[in-house]
Design a protein around this motif. Structure first.
Motif, PDB file in Angstrom:
ATOM      1  N   PRO A   1       0.811  -1.229   0.000  1.00 33.54           N
ATOM      2  CA  PRO A   1       0.000   0.000   0.000  1.00 33.54           C
ATOM      3  C   PRO A   1       0.841   1.275   0.000  1.00 33.54           C
ATOM      4  O   PRO A   1       0.491   2.259  -0.656  1.00 33.54           O
ATOM      5  CB  PRO A   1      -0.827  -0.118   1.289  1.00 33.54           C
ATOM      6  N   LEU A   2       1.954   1.260   0.736  1.00 35.85           N
ATOM      7  CA  LEU A   2       2.782   2.459   0.834  1.00 35.85           C
ATOM      8  C   LEU A   2       3.560   2.705  -0.453  1.00 35.85           C
ATOM      9  O   LEU A   2       3.604   3.837  -0.952  1.00 35.85           O
ATOM     10  CB  LEU A   2       3.749   2.328   2.015  1.00 35.85           C
ATOM     11  N   VAL A   3       4.157   1.650  -1.002  1.00 37.34           N
ATOM     12  CA  VAL A   3       4.935   1.828  -2.227  1.00 37.34           C
ATOM     13  C   VAL A   3       4.013   2.151  -3.399  1.00 37.34           C
ATOM     14  O   VAL A   3       4.370   2.931  -4.292  1.00 37.34           O
ATOM     15  CB  VAL A   3       5.791   0.576  -2.500  1.00 37.34           C
ATOM     16  N   ARG A   4       2.825   1.581  -3.402  1.00 39.27           N
ATOM     17  CA  ARG A   4       1.849   1.925  -4.442  1.00 39.27           C
ATOM     18  C   ARG A   4       1.490   3.405  -4.369  1.00 39.27           C
ATOM     19  O   ARG A   4       1.418   4.088  -5.395  1.00 39.27           O
ATOM     20  CB  ARG A   4       0.593   1.072  -4.286  1.00 39.27           C
ATOM     21  N   ARG A   5       1.253   3.915  -3.156  1.00 42.50           N
ATOM     22  CA  ARG A   5       0.905   5.324  -3.010  1.00 42.50           C
ATOM     23  C   ARG A   5       2.054   6.210  -3.463  1.00 42.50           C
ATOM     24  O   ARG A   5       1.846   7.229  -4.151  1.00 42.50           O
ATOM     25  CB  ARG A   5       0.552   5.607  -1.543  1.00 42.50           C
TER      26      ARG A   5
ATOM     27  N   ARG B   1       0.923  12.015 -15.860  1.00 50.57           N
ATOM     28  CA  ARG B   1      -0.381  12.202 -16.496  1.00 50.57           C
ATOM     29  C   ARG B   1      -0.937  13.598 -16.287  1.00 50.57           C
ATOM     30  O   ARG B   1      -2.095  13.863 -16.587  1.00 50.57           O
ATOM     31  CB  ARG B   1      -1.362  11.164 -15.918  1.00 50.57           C
ATOM     32  N   ASN B   2      -0.115  14.479 -15.740  1.00 50.67           N
ATOM     33  CA  ASN B   2      -0.536  15.853 -15.460  1.00 50.67           C
ATOM     34  C   ASN B   2      -1.748  15.900 -14.529  1.00 50.67           C
ATOM     35  O   ASN B   2      -2.642  16.739 -14.677  1.00 50.67           O
ATOM     36  CB  ASN B   2      -0.845  16.597 -16.764  1.00 50.67           C
ATOM     37  N   LEU B   3      -1.764  14.977 -13.562  1.00 48.48           N
ATOM     38  CA  LEU B   3      -2.812  14.943 -12.553  1.00 48.48           C
ATOM     39  C   LEU B   3      -2.299  15.550 -11.255  1.00 48.48           C
ATOM     40  O   LEU B   3      -1.089  15.568 -11.003  1.00 48.48           O
ATOM     41  CB  LEU B   3      -3.261  13.496 -12.314  1.00 48.48           C
ATOM     42  N   PRO B   4      -3.183  16.048 -10.405  1.00 51.16           N
ATOM     43  CA  PRO B   4      -2.739  16.627  -9.135  1.00 51.16           C
ATOM     44  C   PRO B   4      -2.046  15.593  -8.259  1.00 51.16           C
ATOM     45  O   PRO B   4      -2.431  14.417  -8.235  1.00 51.16           O
ATOM     46  CB  PRO B   4      -4.053  17.096  -8.486  1.00 51.16           C
ATOM     47  N   VAL B   5      -1.032  16.032  -7.553  1.00 51.65           N
ATOM     48  CA  VAL B   5      -0.306  15.166  -6.620  1.00 51.65           C
ATOM     49  C   VAL B   5      -0.809  15.438  -5.212  1.00 51.65           C
ATOM     50  O   VAL B   5      -0.875  16.593  -4.781  1.00 51.65           O
ATOM     51  CB  VAL B   5       1.211  15.426  -6.697  1.00 51.65           C
ATOM     52  N   ASP B   6      -1.199  14.380  -4.521  1.00 54.13           N
ATOM     53  CA  ASP B   6      -1.624  14.503  -3.130  1.00 54.13           C
ATOM     54  C   ASP B   6      -0.364  14.508  -2.264  1.00 54.13           C
ATOM     55  O   ASP B   6       0.135  13.464  -1.852  1.00 54.13           O
ATOM     56  CB  ASP B   6      -2.540  13.337  -2.753  1.00 54.13           C
TER      57      ASP B   6
ATOM     58  N   ALA C   1       3.707  12.319   1.425  1.00 55.68           N
ATOM     59  CA  ALA C   1       4.567  12.513   2.596  1.00 55.68           C
ATOM     60  C   ALA C   1       4.290  11.466   3.666  1.00 55.68           C
ATOM     61  O   ALA C   1       5.226  10.957   4.303  1.00 55.68           O
ATOM     62  CB  ALA C   1       4.355  13.923   3.159  1.00 55.68           C
ATOM     63  N   GLN C   2       3.027  11.125   3.856  1.00 59.16           N
ATOM     64  CA  GLN C   2       2.689  10.122   4.864  1.00 59.16           C
ATOM     65  C   GLN C   2       3.247   8.755   4.488  1.00 59.16           C
ATOM     66  O   GLN C   2       3.806   8.049   5.337  1.00 59.16           O
ATOM     67  CB  GLN C   2       1.176  10.033   5.036  1.00 59.16           C
TER      68      GLN C   2
ATOM     69  N   GLU D   1       6.009   6.612   6.642  1.00 58.00           N
ATOM     70  CA  GLU D   1       5.659   5.336   7.258  1.00 58.00           C
ATOM     71  C   GLU D   1       6.527   4.174   6.778  1.00 58.00           C
ATOM     72  O   GLU D   1       6.750   3.204   7.514  1.00 58.00           O
ATOM     73  CB  GLU D   1       4.190   5.005   6.977  1.00 58.00           C
ATOM     74  N   LEU D   2       7.016   4.260   5.549  1.00 55.67           N
ATOM     75  CA  LEU D   2       7.745   3.132   4.977  1.00 55.67           C
ATOM     76  C   LEU D   2       9.006   2.748   5.758  1.00 55.67           C
ATOM     77  O   LEU D   2       9.248   1.553   5.978  1.00 55.67           O
ATOM     78  CB  LEU D   2       8.096   3.429   3.519  1.00 55.67           C
ATOM     79  N   PRO D   3       9.835   3.699   6.207  1.00 54.47           N
ATOM     80  CA  PRO D   3      11.041   3.294   6.930  1.00 54.47           C
ATOM     81  C   PRO D   3      10.765   2.434   8.165  1.00 54.47           C
ATOM     82  O   PRO D   3      11.511   1.486   8.445  1.00 54.47           O
ATOM     83  CB  PRO D   3      11.678   4.637   7.319  1.00 54.47           C
ATOM     84  N   ALA D   4       9.696   2.717   8.892  1.00 54.51           N
ATOM     85  CA  ALA D   4       9.375   1.915  10.077  1.00 54.51           C
ATOM     86  C   ALA D   4       9.011   0.487   9.683  1.00 54.51           C
ATOM     87  O   ALA D   4       9.351  -0.469  10.395  1.00 54.51           O
ATOM     88  CB  ALA D   4       8.235   2.564  10.853  1.00 54.51           C
ATOM     89  N   LYS D   5       8.324   0.341   8.554  1.00 49.82           N
ATOM     90  CA  LYS D   5       7.999  -1.001   8.067  1.00 49.82           C
ATOM     91  C   LYS D   5       9.279  -1.755   7.712  1.00 49.82           C
ATOM     92  O   LYS D   5       9.436  -2.940   8.047  1.00 49.82           O
ATOM     93  CB  LYS D   5       7.093  -0.918   6.838  1.00 49.82           C
ATOM     94  N   LEU D   6      10.195  -1.071   7.038  1.00 44.15           N
ATOM     95  CA  LEU D   6      11.429  -1.726   6.622  1.00 44.15           C
ATOM     96  C   LEU D   6      12.364  -1.992   7.799  1.00 44.15           C
ATOM     97  O   LEU D   6      13.215  -2.884   7.723  1.00 44.15           O
ATOM     98  CB  LEU D   6      12.126  -0.888   5.549  1.00 44.15           C
ATOM     99  N   ASP D   7      12.192  -1.257   8.896  1.00 43.85           N
ATOM    100  CA  ASP D   7      12.948  -1.582  10.115  1.00 43.85           C
ATOM    101  C   ASP D   7      12.558  -2.959  10.636  1.00 43.85           C
ATOM    102  O   ASP D   7      13.403  -3.704  11.148  1.00 43.85           O
ATOM    103  CB  ASP D   7      12.686  -0.531  11.196  1.00 43.85           C
ATOM    104  N   VAL D   8      11.278  -3.297  10.497  1.00 46.69           N
ATOM    105  CA  VAL D   8      10.826  -4.632  10.913  1.00 46.69           C
ATOM    106  C   VAL D   8      11.371  -5.683   9.942  1.00 46.69           C
ATOM    107  O   VAL D   8      11.789  -6.775  10.359  1.00 46.69           O
ATOM    108  CB  VAL D   8       9.294  -4.696  10.995  1.00 46.69           C
ATOM    109  N   TYR D   9      11.384  -5.351   8.650  1.00 48.68           N
ATOM    110  CA  TYR D   9      12.002  -6.255   7.674  1.00 48.68           C
ATOM    111  C   TYR D   9      13.451  -6.527   8.068  1.00 48.68           C
ATOM    112  O   TYR D   9      13.935  -7.656   7.956  1.00 48.68           O
ATOM    113  CB  TYR D   9      11.984  -5.616   6.274  1.00 48.68           C
ATOM    114  N   GLU D  10      14.145  -5.492   8.492  1.00 49.22           N
ATOM    115  CA  GLU D  10      15.553  -5.630   8.877  1.00 49.22           C
ATOM    116  C   GLU D  10      15.717  -6.666   9.984  1.00 49.22           C
ATOM    117  O   GLU D  10      16.652  -7.480   9.964  1.00 49.22           O
ATOM    118  CB  GLU D  10      16.096  -4.267   9.318  1.00 49.22           C
TER     119      GLU D  10
END
Length: 215
Positions: A108-112, A123-128, A133-134, A138-147
């Motif tokens: 979900p995080l990498v997809r976002r 595609r010249n669409l607005p960036v959320d 940023a969220q 959040e991704l580094p904390a997930k990868l800390d568990v992977y570590e």
């Protein structure tokens, strides 16, 4: 009858996962390249009601949803190519655990990040920016568990590679091309694991050549 694989030409997202599984399992296939217009036709929708890719036609057996396709291929061709789903009870349970980790915590995080940092600008669409940023925070904390997990075993499901590891490669191509390598500068265990799975000959071939039929 050779398996028919309906796919975009680029090995991205689910199309890349299925192509990688086919190559790892050494399954001959005919790729049928489609575009966004093709997958919305009545003929295509009659087979895939969501109008998406990937999809396979295995001698009349139609299957869509990339994770389902990959599992089907790994089990049907269990005796050839790379074993990608363990057969023992506990080993298979650990594989399913690892697959759930990827689906719930990583994808979900990498997809976002991919949507907001790559696809929407293209595609010249607005960036959320807030969502981007969220996800990045959040991704580094997930990868800390992977570590931690990868500090005790070679792969996420144990000491043998499985689909759970390969599923992580879905969004690597567009992110890397856009200079957003989300796996850069992680812990040594994550780095070792990522270098391992992303340098597999089948994956390198897909990046170089795209998705092509294999006889």
């Amino acid at each position: 009858m050779v398996l028919k694989f309906y796919s975009f030409s680029s090995p991205t997202a689910g199309c890349g996962a299925v192509a990688l599984t086919l190559l790892e399992k050494r399954v001959p296939f005919e790729v049928i390249h489609v575009d966004m217009a093709d997958i919305k036709t009545p003929e295509y929708l009659a087979k895939h009601p969501w109008g998406q890719v990937p999809m396979i036609d295995d001698d009349g057996f139609i299957l869509y949803e990339s994770r389902a396709i990959c599992r089907y291929l790994a089990e049907k061709y269990a005796d050839q190519g790379t074993p990608l789903i363990p057969t023992g009870l506990t080993a298979k349970a650990r594989f399913e655990q690892a697959a759930s980790i990827e689906l719930a915590n990583f994808w979900p995080l990498v997809r976002r990040i991919t949507i907001e940092a790559v696809y929407n600008p293209r595609r010249n669409l607005p960036v959320d920016e807030a969502a981007l940023a969220q996800a990045r925070s959040e991704l580094p904390a997930k990868l800390d568990v992977y570590e931690v997990i990868l500090g005790t075993q070679k792969y996420l499901g144990g000491n043998e590679i499985t689909l759970a590891d390969l599923f992580h490669l879905w969004f690597a191509p567009p992110l890397n091309r856009a200079g957003h390598d989300v796996m850069l500068n992680r812990g040594p265990n994550v780095t070792r694991w990522w270098n391992d799975i992303s340098s597999r000959p089948s994956w390198v071939k897909l990046q170089a050549e795209g998705i092509k039929s294999v006889s």
